[in-house]
Design a protein around this motif. Structure first.
Motif, mmCIF file in Angstrom:
data_model
loop_
_atom_site.group_PDB
_atom_site.id
_atom_site.type_symbol
_atom_site.label_atom_id
_atom_site.label_comp_id
_atom_site.label_asym_id
_atom_site.label_seq_id
_atom_site.Cartn_x
_atom_site.Cartn_y
_atom_site.Cartn_z
ATOM 1 N N GLY A 168 0.799 -1.297 -0.107
ATOM 2 C CA GLY A 168 -0.102 -0.037 -0.118
ATOM 3 C C GLY A 168 0.836 1.179 0.006
ATOM 4 N N VAL A 169 1.967 1.284 -0.110
ATOM 5 C CA VAL A 169 2.945 2.523 -0.331
ATOM 6 C C VAL A 169 2.596 3.284 -1.498
ATOM 7 C CG1 VAL A 169 4.717 1.279 1.368
ATOM 8 C CG2 VAL A 169 4.956 1.214 -1.305
ATOM 9 N N ALA A 170 3.003 4.214 -1.485
ATOM 10 C CA ALA A 170 2.885 5.354 -2.626
ATOM 11 C C ALA A 170 3.741 4.886 -3.894
ATOM 12 C CB ALA A 170 3.527 6.692 -2.295
ATOM 13 N N THR A 171 3.102 5.213 -5.016
ATOM 14 C CA THR A 171 3.786 4.874 -6.401
ATOM 15 C C THR A 171 5.260 5.335 -6.418
ATOM 16 O OG1 THR A 171 1.738 5.090 -7.721
ATOM 17 C CG2 THR A 171 3.833 5.246 -8.858
ATOM 18 N N GLY A 172 5.618 6.631 -5.838
ATOM 19 C CA GLY A 172 7.373 7.068 -6.012
ATOM 20 C C GLY A 172 7.933 6.105 -5.162
ATOM 21 N N LEU A 175 8.660 3.081 -7.324
ATOM 22 C CA LEU A 175 9.689 3.392 -8.429
ATOM 23 C C LEU A 175 11.393 3.410 -7.772
ATOM 24 C CD1 LEU A 175 10.439 4.093 -11.113
ATOM 25 C CD2 LEU A 175 9.865 6.473 -10.475
ATOM 26 N N VAL A 176 11.273 4.161 -6.469
ATOM 27 C CA VAL A 176 12.724 4.048 -5.979
ATOM 28 C C VAL A 176 13.177 2.876 -5.547
ATOM 29 C CG1 VAL A 176 13.948 5.101 -3.829
ATOM 30 C CG2 VAL A 176 12.392 6.569 -5.154
ATOM 31 N N THR A 177 12.284 2.037 -5.092
ATOM 32 C CA THR A 177 12.638 0.674 -4.508
ATOM 33 C C THR A 177 12.922 -0.084 -5.572
ATOM 34 O OG1 THR A 177 10.932 0.747 -2.449
ATOM 35 C CG2 THR A 177 11.525 -1.318 -3.309
ATOM 36 N N LEU A 313 8.315 4.196 -14.600
ATOM 37 C CA LEU A 313 8.797 5.097 -15.003
ATOM 38 C C LEU A 313 8.050 5.860 -16.094
ATOM 39 C CD1 LEU A 313 12.124 3.155 -15.632
ATOM 40 C CD2 LEU A 313 11.777 5.100 -14.204
ATOM 41 N N LEU A 314 7.016 5.105 -16.792
ATOM 42 C CA LEU A 314 6.268 5.898 -17.586
ATOM 43 C C LEU A 314 4.810 6.354 -17.194
ATOM 44 C CD1 LEU A 314 6.152 3.031 -20.376
ATOM 45 C CD2 LEU A 314 7.478 5.133 -20.505
#
Length: 378
Positions: A168-172, A175-177, A313-314
């Motif tokens: 449930g974490v944020a999309t950002g 991506l970083v993970t 990324l998109l």
């Protein structure tokens, strides 16, 4: 055909089948000629001999067909595709495909094919397998690292992205993970492959005979002939080792100098080429270089690990990003599995399905764990 034998009874179905066989033999002969044109020496001669054998099979069907030969037919799609690849590439990949084509021969069940033709096709498969093995040995070290790296990147980063996303974490954060997993995994894979291959080569080098040992030969006690112990330690039985050692010392006595021995011909006199268990150049070639394996692992892990991150990324998020990531990874897993199957001479479909099952199985377990942790934290 023998003129004294009556012509076999034929049906329209027989004629159609014989014409297909004729087209297949012509196409396979062309494949071997095209492969031969890209090689030289012994491999070229072997491939031309295979083409000549297919020509003999072609003549068998021509004799059976007689006036019913008709207009030339094209080979089946797989053979035409193989011919296309042979004309333009001609590498181990094409030989692996040719091996599979030979394994599909139906002459063993064809009443109008001779027993010699069926036997030829079986032997052809072994001949092509042996030729392909040379290329597989040259590829195996780096190819193993590349396939392992790409699949590890695909599966591990997909599992990481799905597991983190399910919590449930944020999309950002996802991506970083994913990017962090890509870099950490690629560096780890590269370092691990370097250490692994380098260690393997060092073990092989430790087993390589010392070429300077040949200089001890003139000073050996001919009566006890300890050179025989070297051959026995290398796997020869006592009698064969004694005969070999006596022959080496006899040649030494005849030439009167160590320089009379050729390292190539006499295996450095102390350790013959046929008694070293295959260690040396061939084994080193099979395992590849440490840097080659490390760079391949890094690049292919990164190329695999970037795939699950691409949707994020998109700018995609949520279920859309998950579905797209799974589809992309599934396509890549199927392709790598199919290529591995083709090069190993097994079914590409089976290998592709196996890759999909393993990859999505691991990712699915991680996704369920992410859901469990996300529920617990909530």
């Amino acid at each position: 055909m023998d003129a004294d034998k009556p012509a076999p009874q034929r049906t329209p179905a027989d004629v159609r089948r014989w014409r297909r066989y004729l087209a297949a033999e012509r196409a396979e002969a062309a494949v071997y000629r095209d492969l031969a044109s890209r090689r030289h020496g012994e491999e070229r001669d072997i491939l031309l001999a295979l083409a000549a054998a297919e020509k003999r099979h072609e003549q068998h069907w021509l004799d059976l067909l007689g006036d019913d030969v008709g207009m030339p037919l094209q080979g089946d799609p797989r053979t035409r595709f193989l011919a296309f690849l042979a004309r333009r590439f001609g590498g181990v990949f094409v030989l692996a495909l040719a091996q599979r084509a030979e394994s599909r021969s139906t002459y063993g069940r064809e009443e109008h094919a001779t027993a010699q033709m069926a036997a030829d096709e079986q032997i052809h498969e072994e001949v092509v397998r042996s030729l392909a093995t040379r290329g597989r040995n040259r590829l195996s070290g780096t190819f193993r690292a590349a396939v392992f790296g790409a699949n590890d990147g695909l599966v591990s980063n997909l599992a990481l992205v799905l597991g983190i996303g399910a919590s449930g974490v944020a999309t950002g954060t996802i991506l970083v993970t994913g990017v962090a997993g890509l870099l950490a995994g690629a560096l780890s894979m590269g370092a691990g492959e370097y250490v692994s291959v380098r260690s393997q080569r060092e073990l092989l080098e430790a087993s390589t005979p010392d070429p300077q040992a040949v200089r001890a030969l003139p000073h050996l006690d001919v009566g006890s002939n300890e050179l025989a112990l070297v051959y026995r330690a290398r796997g020869m039985d006592a009698d064969a080792a004694q005969v070999r050692a006596d022959a080496v010392l006899a040649r030494l006595a005849a030439t009167g100098a160590v320089e009379g021995f050729s390292d190539e011909a006499d295996g450095a006199a102390v350790v013959p080429a046929d008694a070293d268990g295959g260690a040396g150049a061939d084994a080193h070639e099979t395992h590849g270089t440490a840097w080659g394996a490390a760079i391949s692992s890094f690049c292919f892990f990164a190329s695999g690990a970037i795939v699950p991150v691409l949707p994020y990324l998109l700018g995609m998020s949520g279920t859309t990003a998950v579905v797209v990531a799974c589809v992309l990874v599934g396509v890549c897993l199927a392709v790598t599995g199919a290529v591995t199957g083709l090069l190993s001479g097994t079914s590409p479909v089976t290998r592709a399905l196996r890759q999909l099952a393993i990859g999505f199985g691991a990712a699915g377990i991680t996704y369920l764990l992410g859901l469990a942790f996300g529920t617990t934290l909530a």
